[in-house]
Design an enzyme around this catalytic site. Structure first.
Site: not given
Length: 339
Positions: A46, A106, A204, A234, A237
């Site tokens: 599981d 975060q 940016k 990541d 882009g």
């Protein structure tokens, strides 16, 4: 309680090649074999994680090597459960060696009703029994303050400095270090000072997370070989757009030095087809076959630095000495010349 005679390493499944490389480097430094403690880290049907340590660790100085990279939640739970297993087995000290500290992005409440997940992870590690954390290029330095235990944050910039001086030995006067955003200026400035290069910034504007509305180059990059410096890549882009903008602004070449190659989703394909001549990452996250096969991605090992840091923690000597290029030169002697 017996004296802690030698540091002992144990690894989860996140990046076993790096753990094995750290053990090999420590064996070279110690002049004796340093292996990984035998254990099994498995999953029930599981998905529950089960850990069993096969060696006696009572009174030992234990180092768990585990990045909390993709799958972040599974690797974090492995780390927590391994720490609990060692604590319940009477290890004298448990240090978590986390080359890539997940959830570090975060680190604050950017808007209402959002968590500070990095603080939660710090609490989880402490409650699991971790006595010390050793990591690399935290996304935000203030995360060290989320812990009430010692945190040693290593930096990739000294190693990147050696790599740049080696690969751009005759072109250092043409180098321009570039921060891809205002928040990364301190990191880029540190590397620029190490190699004696000027600094430019890509400013940016974001309308929402993950989408860039506009970019501007602050500084003259005309006829310069630009080196973009950041801690995390990541989806690549923004990095690819920054490289295109620098080329449009007059740069002759664009290279990138990124500590943690998360490289999720379309990242590898974007980099392969981009205007970047090369992307240099560390192996803090285990490279996928696609990353290794990409012709313009190069990997710099961090095992020599982590091995020395673990030995310094174990024998009570300075970890901050590894922030200096001069200290790393003999450690990386096999890769880079002393020039």
């Amino acid at each position: 309680m017996p004296a802690m005679t030698e540091p002992k390493l144990i690894s989860g499944n996140a990046n076993r090649p790096l753990a094995s490389a750290i053990a090999r480097r420590m064996s070279m430094h110690r002049g004796m074999n340093v292996g990984l403690v035998e254990a099994r880290v498995e999953r029930f049907n599981d998905g529950e994680i089960f850990v069993e340590v096969f060696e006696n660790v009572r009174g030992e100085d234990m180092y768990i090597i585990q990045s909390t990279s993709n799958p972040a939640n599974d690797n974090l739970m492995e780390l927590l459960i391994m720490a609990d297993a060692l604590r319940r087995s009477s290890a004298a000290r448990i240090s978590a060696v986390i080359p890539y500290f997940g959830y570090a992005r975060q680190d604050r409440r950017a808007k209402a009703r959002t968590p500070i997940s990095a603080k939660l992870v710090a609490n989880l590690l402490t409650e699991a029994g971790v006595d010390r954390v050793l990591t690399l290029d935290l996304h935000a330095a203030q995360i060290q303050g989320f812990f009430d235990i010692p945190v040693d944050n290593l930096y990739a910039s000294p190693v990147f400095g050696l790599d740049i001086k080696h690969h751009f030995a005759d072109q250092l006067s043409d180098i321009m270090v570039v921060s891809p955003d205002v928040g990364g200026v301190a990191r880029a400035r540190d590397l620029a000072q190490r190699i004696g290069a000027p600094l430019a910034i890509v400013d940016k504007r974001r309308e929402k997370a993950g989408e860039v509305a506009g970019m501007t180059v602050i500084g003259d990059v005309t006829d310069k070989k630009c080196l973009i410096v950041d801690d995390i890549c990541d989806t690549a882009g923004t990095l690819v757009k920054a490289a295109d903008l620098l080329m449009e602004s007059g740069a002759t070449e664009v290279h990138s030095y990124i500590t943690h190659g998360v490289l999720s989703g379309p990242a590898v394909e974007r980099i392969k087809n981009s205007s970047m001549k090369s992307l240099v990452i560390t192996d803090s996250i285990e490279p996928t076959p696609a990353v290794r096969a990409c012709p313009n991605i190069r990997i710099v090992p961090v095992a020599p630095m982590f091995a020395q840091a673990i030995l310094n923690i174990w024998n009570g000597t300075s970890v901050s000495s590894l922030f200096e290029t001069e200290t790393l030169v003999p450690i990386y002697e096999g890769m880079y010349s002393r020039a």
